[in-house]
Design a protein around this motif. Structure first.
Motif, short mmCIF file in Angstrom:
data_model
loop_
_atom_site.label_atom_id
_atom_site.label_comp_id
_atom_site.label_asym_id
_atom_site.label_seq_id
_atom_site.Cartn_x
_atom_site.Cartn_y
_atom_site.Cartn_z
N HIS A 1 16.90 1.55 0.05
CA HIS A 1 15.71 2.40 -0.02
C HIS A 1 14.44 1.58 -0.24
CE1 HIS A 1 18.60 5.48 0.09
NE2 HIS A 1 18.73 5.72 -1.21
N LEU A 2 13.40 2.02 0.40
CA LEU A 2 12.09 1.35 0.32
C LEU A 2 11.22 2.10 -0.68
CD1 LEU A 2 10.23 -0.87 1.68
CD2 LEU A 2 9.44 0.97 3.17
N ARG A 3 10.50 1.36 -1.52
CA ARG A 3 9.67 2.00 -2.55
C ARG A 3 8.32 1.32 -2.64
NH1 ARG A 3 14.65 1.07 -5.64
NH2 ARG A 3 15.90 2.99 -5.58
N LYS A 4 7.35 2.14 -3.11
CA LYS A 4 6.05 1.59 -3.47
C LYS A 4 5.54 2.42 -4.62
CE LYS A 4 1.64 -0.03 -1.71
NZ LYS A 4 0.77 -0.29 -0.54
N PRO A 5 5.09 1.80 -5.71
CA PRO A 5 4.71 2.55 -6.90
C PRO A 5 3.41 3.35 -6.75
CG PRO A 5 4.36 0.19 -7.24
CD PRO A 5 5.06 0.35 -5.93
N SER A 6 2.54 2.93 -5.82
CA SER A 6 1.26 3.62 -5.66
C SER A 6 0.79 3.40 -4.22
CB SER A 6 0.24 3.08 -6.66
OG SER A 6 -1.03 3.67 -6.46
N VAL A 7 0.78 4.46 -3.44
CA VAL A 7 0.47 4.30 -2.01
C VAL A 7 -1.03 4.46 -1.76
CG1 VAL A 7 2.74 4.99 -1.21
CG2 VAL A 7 0.95 6.73 -1.51
N HIS A 8 -1.46 3.87 -0.65
CA HIS A 8 -2.84 3.99 -0.20
C HIS A 8 -2.89 4.71 1.13
CE1 HIS A 8 -3.90 1.16 -3.34
NE2 HIS A 8 -2.98 0.34 -2.91
N ILE A 9 -4.05 5.20 1.46
CA ILE A 9 -4.24 5.86 2.75
C ILE A 9 -3.78 4.94 3.89
CG2 ILE A 9 -5.93 6.76 4.39
CD1 ILE A 9 -5.61 8.65 2.16
N SER A 10 -4.03 3.66 3.73
CA SER A 10 -3.72 2.69 4.78
C SER A 10 -2.21 2.48 4.97
CB SER A 10 -4.36 1.34 4.46
OG SER A 10 -3.91 0.86 3.21
N ASP A 11 -1.40 3.04 4.09
CA ASP A 11 0.05 2.95 4.24
C ASP A 11 0.58 3.99 5.21
OD1 ASP A 11 0.33 2.18 0.74
OD2 ASP A 11 0.45 0.79 2.44
N THR A 12 -0.27 4.88 5.65
CA THR A 12 0.14 5.88 6.64
C THR A 12 0.63 5.17 7.89
OG1 THR A 12 -1.36 7.60 5.84
CG2 THR A 12 -0.65 7.75 8.14
N ALA A 13 1.90 5.39 8.23
CA ALA A 13 2.52 4.67 9.35
C ALA A 13 3.94 5.19 9.49
CB ALA A 13 2.55 3.16 9.07
N GLU A 14 4.65 4.64 10.48
CA GLU A 14 6.07 4.94 10.61
C GLU A 14 6.87 3.74 10.13
OE1 GLU A 14 7.13 6.87 14.21
OE2 GLU A 14 8.99 7.60 13.28
N TYR A 15 7.93 4.02 9.41
CA TYR A 15 8.74 2.98 8.80
C TYR A 15 10.16 3.05 9.34
CZ TYR A 15 4.85 2.34 5.64
OH TYR A 15 3.60 2.09 5.14
N PHE A 16 10.67 1.89 9.74
CA PHE A 16 12.00 1.81 10.32
C PHE A 16 12.89 0.89 9.49
CE2 PHE A 16 11.48 4.00 14.31
CZ PHE A 16 10.12 3.89 14.58
N CYS A 17 14.08 1.38 9.21
CA CYS A 17 15.12 0.59 8.58
C CYS A 17 16.03 0.06 9.70
CB CYS A 17 15.91 1.46 7.61
SG CYS A 17 17.21 0.64 6.71
N ALA A 18 16.52 -1.15 9.54
CA ALA A 18 17.39 -1.73 10.57
C ALA A 18 18.47 -2.57 9.91
CB ALA A 18 16.59 -2.57 11.55
N VAL A 19 19.63 -2.60 10.54
CA VAL A 19 20.75 -3.43 10.08
C VAL A 19 21.17 -4.35 11.20
CG1 VAL A 19 22.48 -1.70 10.76
CG2 VAL A 19 23.03 -3.40 9.02
#
Lengths: 113, 113
Positions: free
Chosen positions: A75-93
């Motif tokens: 799992h991916l975490r961030k304690p405090s997000v910003h507007i600029s974190d708006t995006a799509e996030y992909f996990c890969a193996v």
């Protein structure tokens, strides 16, 4: 073949709130895991990777992820997000049989002011 | 960004026409990949190359061919485009080994009418 599941297709969150993006993978003897971020109209950028060693991996932009072998999660975490974190996030193996990257279907993180 | 250039960035064409997309790298990486990105599917591997004139099929190779005559260039060809091939296409490069992350170009948005 290995597989990756990202259960949340969209995650809305307010600015400065914490966020967790979930990723589960099918079990394997050895596993290499990656998180990528994609901003609008751009390619994917590597956020962080787990190869071995410490289960807590720190990446760019204040993100971190925790490898949990018993729960087959990354799992991916961030304690405090910003507007600029708006995006799509992909996990890969990295598939142990083919050496190819297997991607999840992505999670769209929307950060609101 | 890693030195990866995709061309064209946008293309609109008609069903039945041939289309060639180009990926050019300046990193001298051995491995190059072509993916397509579609909503709900994440990224799916079309073809990849592990050296000059060495290529192999990925998960969704039907209707696509590739060529790599030089280390720096990897071409993706749709011999007779169909509407189902409307997508965003990404090129990626990497070093050898499962632990090597892939680096992505900015993509080509292809619309087939």
């Amino acid at each position: 073949a290995q597989s990756v599941t990202q259960l949340d297709s969209q995650v809305p969150v307010f600015e400065e709130a914490p966020v967790e993006l979930r990723c589960n993978y099918s079990s394997s003897v050895s596993v290499y895991l990656f998180w990528y971020v994609q901003y609008p109209n751009q390619g994917l950028q590597l956020l962080l990777k787990y190869l071995s060693g410490s289960t807590l991996v720190k990446g760019i932009n204040g993100f971190e992820a925790e490898f949990n072998k018993s729960q087959t999660s990354f799992h991916l975490r961030k304690p405090s997000v910003h507007i600029s974190d708006t995006a799509e996030y992909f996990c890969a193996v990295s598939d142990s049989a083919t050496d190819k990257l297997i991607f999840g279907t992505g999670t769209r993180l929307q950060v609101f002011p | 960004d890693a030195g990866i250039t995709q061309s064209p960035r946008h293309k609109v064409t008609e069903t039945g026409t041939p289309v060639t997309l180009r990926c050019h790298q300046t990193e001298n990486h051995r491995y190059m990949y072509w993916y397509r990105q579609d909503p709900g599917h994440g990224l799916r591997l079309i073809h990849y190359s592990y050296g000059v004139k060495d290529t192999d099929k990925g998960e969704v190779s039907d209707g696509y061919s590739v060529s790599r005559s030089k280390t720096e260039d990897f071409l993706l060809t749709l011999e007779s485009a169909t509407s189902s091939q409307t997508s965003v296409y990404f090129c990626a490069i990497s070093g050898r080994g499962r632990d090597q992350p892939q680096h992505f170009g900015d993509g080509t948005r292809l619309s087939i009418l």
